[in-house]
Structure formats: structure tokens, C-alpha cells
Design an enzyme around this catalytic site. Structure first.
Site, PDB file in Angstrom:
ATOM      1  N   ASP A   1     -21.056  86.146  78.929  1.00  0.00           N
ATOM      2  CA  ASP A   1     -21.241  84.701  78.917  1.00  0.00           C
ATOM      3  C   ASP A   1     -22.696  84.443  79.325  1.00  0.00           C
ATOM      4  OD1 ASP A   1     -20.537  81.853  79.089  1.00  0.00           O
ATOM      5  OD2 ASP A   1     -20.656  82.147  81.253  1.00  0.00           O
TER       6      ASP A   1
ATOM      7  N   LYS B   1     -13.466  78.615  74.123  1.00  0.00           N
ATOM      8  CA  LYS B   1     -12.813  79.145  75.311  1.00  0.00           C
ATOM      9  C   LYS B   1     -11.950  78.049  75.930  1.00  0.00           C
ATOM     10  CE  LYS B   1     -16.989  81.856  76.264  1.00  0.00           C
ATOM     11  NZ  LYS B   1     -18.115  82.058  77.204  1.00  0.00           N
TER      12      LYS B   1
ATOM     13  N   ASP C   1     -24.274  80.746  80.722  1.00  0.00           N
ATOM     14  CA  ASP C   1     -24.430  79.826  81.850  1.00  0.00           C
ATOM     15  C   ASP C   1     -23.534  80.227  83.016  1.00  0.00           C
ATOM     16  OD1 ASP C   1     -26.264  77.718  80.726  1.00  0.00           O
ATOM     17  OD2 ASP C   1     -24.691  77.693  79.215  1.00  0.00           O
TER      18      ASP C   1
ATOM     19  N   THR D   1     -21.348  82.286  74.222  1.00  0.00           N
ATOM     20  CA  THR D   1     -21.496  81.097  75.047  1.00  0.00           C
ATOM     21  C   THR D   1     -20.884  79.877  74.382  1.00  0.00           C
ATOM     22  OG1 THR D   1     -23.126  79.578  76.053  1.00  0.00           O
ATOM     23  CG2 THR D   1     -23.806  80.753  74.068  1.00  0.00           C
ATOM     24  N   SER D   2     -20.437  78.932  75.207  1.00  0.00           N
ATOM     25  CA  SER D   2     -19.888  77.680  74.690  1.00  0.00           C
ATOM     26  C   SER D   2     -20.982  76.665  74.382  1.00  0.00           C
ATOM     27  CB  SER D   2     -18.906  77.083  75.707  1.00  0.00           C
ATOM     28  OG  SER D   2     -17.785  77.915  75.862  1.00  0.00           O
TER      29      SER D   2
ATOM     30  N   ASP E   1     -18.124  83.939  84.470  1.00  0.00           N
ATOM     31  CA  ASP E   1     -18.099  83.271  85.772  1.00  0.00           C
ATOM     32  C   ASP E   1     -17.045  82.182  85.851  1.00  0.00           C
ATOM     33  OD1 ASP E   1     -19.992  80.347  85.636  1.00  0.00           O
ATOM     34  OD2 ASP E   1     -19.685  81.636  83.910  1.00  0.00           O
TER      35      ASP E   1
END
Length: 222
Positions: A15, A138, A17, A106-107, A163
């Protein structure tokens, strides 16, 4: 539970962020301002970390509201603010060690992901999956399944590093092993969803072998 130190992984899917980059202050500033401008209580923003912005907007707006316009608004706010974005401990070393067996999932949008990586001084891996690549974000498994597919590997033989609970659920649902960092969530929140929990990526070491990637715990320094 899987012992991640006993396995050899075909790839590591990171991931961004909260895992590679610390963008918490930026994200909070943008979303608080966005919510206040729409009369949405800030408390309603809790629990969405790691979820794509469009999914968050859809959950918060009232029926009939313009989701496209509201999503474009929050995306623009985040693109305009990079103040304080830095690399988290161990992130640069982890990406360098894993090399061509790394992907970032990543989103965030592609533009935002690249801007934040640049601001943090990190070089993105060759495989970069962003919100534009998914039809389901996600915690759905699709993002990490696509990450493994782009690398040409079996998702079951991948390690997902996250995270956020939503990201860990995504990785687990894809069949991957999971490593959690407590940079944005508590160990108590992450432990039920992770095979191993550490403070950040400086607490582990990745080594590239002929067969794949091995993970070990970093030596504790005084």
C-alpha cells in the site's frame, strides 16, 4: 496465521499512504474541509482509511447528490496539498530491496499517488495499481488480485503490506499473507487481520533471492 519469516514470496504488494508515505495530515486537512463545506459531521469520516475516495463519497452523500462532482472536488483538494508528505521509516529500503518483485496497490488516483511518492522522495515500483485500475476497491480483493496478476504471480504466494484494516481485508481475501504497520491504526485493530504486526517498515528486512523475497525481523538497536 502464516509465519512470514518462514516463507519465500513471489512478490510483495505495498500500500502507499500510511505504509510507504506519511500523508495523514494532508488527507485529514482535505477531507475535513470537504466535509465541512457540505455540512457533513467530521465524525462520519471515521473508519474509511484505505478506502477509495469515490466509495467514501458515495457512503456519505445523500441520495440524489452529485457523486461525480463531489469526488472530483475531494480529489482536487488532495492534489493541491502535499505539505508534510514524507517517506515513512524503512520505506525506501524496502522498495529497493524487493526491486522488480514489488508492486504498489493504492486506493488513490494515479496522479495523486505519483505526486505523493515524488514529494516523499520515493521511486515508484514498475507495477503501480491505482483507483483507476479497479472496479471494486479495498476491502474487496480485486486490487491485490490485480497487483499479483500484473506481476504474473500467484496471489497466495504474495505478501501484502498495509496500515489499514480495509487493505488487510483486501489482501487476505485475495489469499495473500499480510504484514501490518501501526502507523495509522493500533496493533489491536490490525492484529486480527495480519500475520505479523510491526511499528513500520524499519522493523523488517527484505532480501531478494533467486526464488523470491524473504522477510526477516530487523535487529533491535539501542
Amino acid at each position: 496465521m502464516r509465519d512470514i519469516t518462514a516463507e519465500t514470496f513471489e512478490a510483495v504488494l505495498f500500500d502507499n499512504d500510511g505504509t510507504l508515505t506519511d500523508s495523514t495530515a494532508v488527507v485529514e486537512r482535505a477531507w475535513r474541509a470537504w466535509a465541512l463545506d457540505r455540512g457533513i459531521p467530521v465524525e462520519r469520516l471515521k473508519g474509511f482509511h484505505g478506502v477509495p475516495s469515490r466509495s467514501i463519497v458515495t457512503a456519505l452523500l445523500e441520495p440524489g447528490d452529485d457523486i461525480d462532482l463531489a469526488t472530483a472536488d475531494i480529489d482536487a483538494r488532495e492534489l493541491q496539498d502535499l505539505e508534510g508528505v514524507v517517506a515513512l521509516p524503512g520505506a525506501a529500503q524496502a522498495l529497493e530491496a524487493v526491486g522488480e518483485r514489488a508492486a504498489m496497490v493504492t486506493s488513490a488516483t494515479r496522479e495523486l499517488a505519483r505526486l505523493r511518492l515524488t514529494a516523499a522522495g520515493l521511486r515508484p515500483p514498475a507495477v503501480l495499481l491505482t483507483a483507476e485500475d479497479f472496479t471494486r476497491g479495498k476491502p474487496d480483493p480485486q486490487p491485490y488480485l490485480l497487483g499479483a496478476e500484473r506481476l504474473g504471480v500467484d496471489p497466495v504466494r504474495c505478501l501484502v503490506v498495509e496500515d489499514a484494516p480495509a487493505g488487510l481485508r483486501s489482501g487476505r481475501a485475495a489469499g495473500a499473507a499480510t504484514l501490518a504497520v501501526t502507523t495509522t491504526s493500533s496493533a489491536d485493530e490490525l492484529a486480527p487481520l495480519a500475520d505479523h504486526v510491526v511499528t513500520d517498515l524499519s522493523a523488517v528486512q527484505f532480501s531478494l533471492t533467486a526464488d523470491g523475497v524473504r522477510v526477516s525481523l530487523a535487529p533491535v538497536t539501542a
